[in-house]
Design a protein around this motif. Structure first.
Motif, PDB file in Angstrom:
ATOM      1  N   SER A   1       0.923  -1.049   0.020  1.00 27.16           N
ATOM      2  CA  SER A   1       0.329  -0.453  -0.422  1.00 27.16           C
ATOM      3  C   SER A   1       0.942   1.509   0.035  1.00 27.16           C
ATOM      4  O   SER A   1       1.793   1.241   0.685  1.00 27.16           O
ATOM      5  CB  SER A   1      -0.528  -0.141   1.162  1.00 27.16           C
TER       6      SER A   1
ATOM      7  N   SER B   1       3.022   4.603   1.086  1.00 25.10           N
ATOM      8  CA  SER B   1       3.611   4.120   2.176  1.00 25.10           C
ATOM      9  C   SER B   1       3.265   6.264   2.553  1.00 25.10           C
ATOM     10  O   SER B   1       3.921   6.347   3.573  1.00 25.10           O
ATOM     11  CB  SER B   1       4.719   4.485   2.446  1.00 25.10           C
TER      12      SER B   1
ATOM     13  N   GLU C   1      -0.443   3.782  11.216  1.00 25.31           N
ATOM     14  CA  GLU C   1       1.345   3.548  10.417  1.00 25.31           C
ATOM     15  C   GLU C   1       1.643   2.050  11.114  1.00 25.31           C
ATOM     16  O   GLU C   1       1.878   2.634  12.429  1.00 25.31           O
ATOM     17  CB  GLU C   1       1.791   4.855  10.084  1.00 25.31           C
TER      18      GLU C   1
ATOM     19  N   SER D   1       1.442  -4.806   4.854  1.00 26.08           N
ATOM     20  CA  SER D   1       0.336  -4.500   3.515  1.00 26.08           C
ATOM     21  C   SER D   1      -0.598  -5.041   2.729  1.00 26.08           C
ATOM     22  O   SER D   1      -1.460  -4.466   2.825  1.00 26.08           O
ATOM     23  CB  SER D   1       1.362  -3.893   2.334  1.00 26.08           C
TER      24      SER D   1
ATOM     25  N   PRO E   1      -0.290   1.769   6.501  1.00 21.08           N
ATOM     26  CA  PRO E   1       0.996   2.420   5.528  1.00 21.08           C
ATOM     27  C   PRO E   1       2.021   1.367   6.486  1.00 21.08           C
ATOM     28  O   PRO E   1       1.966   1.979   7.304  1.00 21.08           O
ATOM     29  CB  PRO E   1       0.561   3.574   5.494  1.00 21.08           C
TER      30      PRO E   1
ATOM     31  N   THR F   1       5.211   3.876   7.214  1.00 26.79           N
ATOM     32  CA  THR F   1       5.519   5.338   6.756  1.00 26.79           C
ATOM     33  C   THR F   1       6.985   5.205   7.195  1.00 26.79           C
ATOM     34  O   THR F   1       8.039   6.132   5.851  1.00 26.79           O
ATOM     35  CB  THR F   1       4.984   5.745   7.710  1.00 26.79           C
TER      36      THR F   1
END
Ligand SMILES: Nc1nc2c(ncn2[C@@H]2O[C@H](COP(=O)(O)OP(=O)(O)OP(=O)(O)O)[C@@H](O)[C@H]2O)c(=O)[nH]1
Ligand SMILES: [Mg+2]
Length: 311
Positions: free
Chosen positions: A90, A92, A250, A269, A275, A277
């Protein structure tokens, strides 16, 4: 603004590539795509900690590509595999929050890398010109305070400490008030490690989060789950429990360097849609980088251009 060091993704994912996916360049370079080649690919992906379900999905997808397009050249297979893997990550991008102070709470199991990551984030934000405050809401161990204080001294960042044994919610409250009063940009709250299965400790974490919200509307704006990349699949169970309790926004994937299970990012994910990050790639203050899906996937695979097995 001081430059943060460039991140060497290939070096960070060296172990995952060698230990778990070491045979990949041979597999991709094979002239005959037999059943055993696909089995071997799937086994490698499981070993890299993509999880059985995703490993089988990825293998099936690559197999379909190879069949449909008659791919046999290793370069073509490699780029197909790269595209398939990228499709599972996904985006980020961290949640953008305009409020000041922005409150970020770091959560996770014992030893996952929270304190170090809080310090690294502080260093990074400071390098971007933001004014940062650290809060040591880990009041279980006297050493926890010291550890964060040492980082704060080293980075020249202010820190709010609590007395050992005091209420971590009270530390978070004081810190939020201080951040607000001083008009700072970001408050980073370090919390103590806790088992995701402990009901009481998760309730305490909820209280820490709620407390910041009493001072700063909408806080915590970001709840960062720090996962140790060497733990592998158990990280998924941790992520589920922390998300349920405190609404994780996150993932910060720490210790990706030295992990042979770097494929866990894909599993996270795929299974959670959270996400990733940031990722931690060492113990120094500069060893933190925004997660870069492209660079990550490239680094998992053997070097392009038919490099030898060690790729
Ligand atoms: N190689 C490597 N080591 C890391 C990384 N992040 C943290 N560490 C190390 O992992 C160990 C634990 O890190 P801490 O930051 O103390 O972990 P913590 O989650 O705060 O631990 P508790 O507060 O006890 O739950 C330390 O030795 C860190 O230096 C990383 O990205 N790479
Ligand atoms: Mg800690």
């Amino acid at each position: 603004m001081p430059r943060m060091p460039e991140l060497n993704w290939r070096k960070a994912l060296d172990r995952t590539r060698r230990v778990a996916l070491g045979r990949l360049s041979e597999i991709l370079g094979t002239t005959e795509l037999t059943e055993s080649v696909w089995e071997e690919l799937e086994a490698g992906l499981v070993q890299a900690d993509l999880g059985a379900v995703l490993a089988s999905e990825v293998t099936a997808a690559l197999r379909k590509h190879a069949g449909a397009q008659g791919l046999t050249r290793s370069e073509d297979l490699r780029s197909s595999l790269r595209d398939v893997l990228l499709g599972y990550l996904s985006p980020s991008t961290p949640r953008i929050v305009e409020t000041r102070p922005q409150v970020m709470v770091l959560v996770g199991v014992n030893g996952s890398g929270k304190t170090t990551s809080a310090a690294k984030l502080a260093a990074r934000l400071q390098a971007e010109g933001r004014r940062v405050l650290l809060a040591a809401a880990d009041t279980y161990r006297a050493a926890a305070d010291e550890q964060l204080q040492q980082w704060a001294d080293r980075l020249g960042v202010e820190v709010i400490l609590g007395r050992p044994g005091s209420d971590p919610g009270a530390v978070a409250f004081d810190a939020a008030q201080a951040a607000l009063a001083r008009n700072l940009d970001v408050l980073l709250v370090d919390t103590s490690g806790r088992m995701h299965t402990s009901h009481n400790l998760m309730a305490e974490l909820q209280k820490i989060c709620r407390t910041t919200g009493k001072v700063v509307p909408g806080a915590p704006h970001r709840v960062v789950l720090v996962l140790d990349a060497t733990t592998g699949q158990n990280g998924l169970a941790q992520a589920r429990a922390f998300t349920q309790a405190v609404g994780v926004t996150e993932i910060l994937l720490a210790k990706l360097d030295g992990s042979a299970k770097g494929g866990i990012a894909l599993a996270i994910s795929h299974q959670l849609g959270l996400p990733i990050t940031f990722t931690g790639l060492g113990e120094g203050p500069g060893d933190l980088a925004p997660f870069d899906p492209q660079a990550y996937v490239e680094a998992l695979l053997p070097a392009a251009g038919g490099a030898p097995v060690s790729g």
